[in-house]
Enzyme design. Sequence first.
Site, short mmCIF file in Angstrom:
data_model
loop_
_atom_site.label_atom_id
_atom_site.label_comp_id
_atom_site.label_asym_id
_atom_site.label_seq_id
_atom_site.Cartn_x
_atom_site.Cartn_y
_atom_site.Cartn_z
N ASP A 48 0.86 -1.17 0.00
CA ASP A 48 0.00 0.00 0.00
C ASP A 48 0.91 1.23 0.00
O ASP A 48 2.11 1.14 0.29
CB ASP A 48 -0.89 -0.04 1.25
CG ASP A 48 -1.71 1.21 1.43
OD1 ASP A 48 -2.33 1.66 0.45
OD2 ASP A 48 -1.72 1.74 2.55
N ASP A 50 -0.33 5.08 0.98
CA ASP A 50 -0.64 6.06 2.02
C ASP A 50 -0.80 5.42 3.38
O ASP A 50 -1.53 4.44 3.54
CB ASP A 50 -1.91 6.83 1.65
CG ASP A 50 -1.68 7.74 0.45
OD1 ASP A 50 -0.77 8.58 0.50
OD2 ASP A 50 -2.41 7.58 -0.56
#
Length: 213
Positions: A48, A50
């Site tokens: 991922d 953020d």
Amino acid sequence: MSILTFHCRLLRCVSRCFTATTISYPKREKLEDFQREYTNTKRTVILDLDETLVHSTTQLPGVKYDFMVMVKMEKEIIPIFVVKRPGVSEFLERLGENYKVAVFTAGVEDYASQVLDKLDKNGVISQRLYRDSCTEVNGRYVKDLSLVVGKDLGSALIVDDNPSSYSLQPENGVPIKAFVDDMKDQELLNLGEFLECCYGYEDMRDAVKDLLA
């Protein structure tokens, strides 16, 4: 000591107590040969973006930001301030030595591609997927890992601070604490140790089972 470090050390200790049929974790220089014993496909770690690798905000953060990107929002150009998670550059380099690295983010491409260009100067990340590749489930963006590895889900893990993001393949998910501005954070260091341990598993999903047991 974090849960990742604890499990990794525990697994090493247990391996010394059993016979040769039990998993033993190879030294770094042996990892490539050990990997080929299990699969012809290079293992994949999907990250991922953020709150996993960086924290981004439209307001000046409470700590020194590392860089800024300009993103168009509703016909207006907005500055986005980006703080890198401690150790992210070293983590990516270390990960790229033995894994195929992909980033799967729910962020829009205009924003996320700029961040990744600045974050990944050495081209470790070989595949990028953005919001338009997510599946919307009950109003949430969910990441289908088969878009990265096809049917070979045993060869991949996803690291994400939001478990709902990998709800289609929860057995592949490695949770990580969300990063905002803790500059003493060591999650990526501990994660790197855990991922090295994953080479002791024929199916990487079994490593997640042991981690979360």
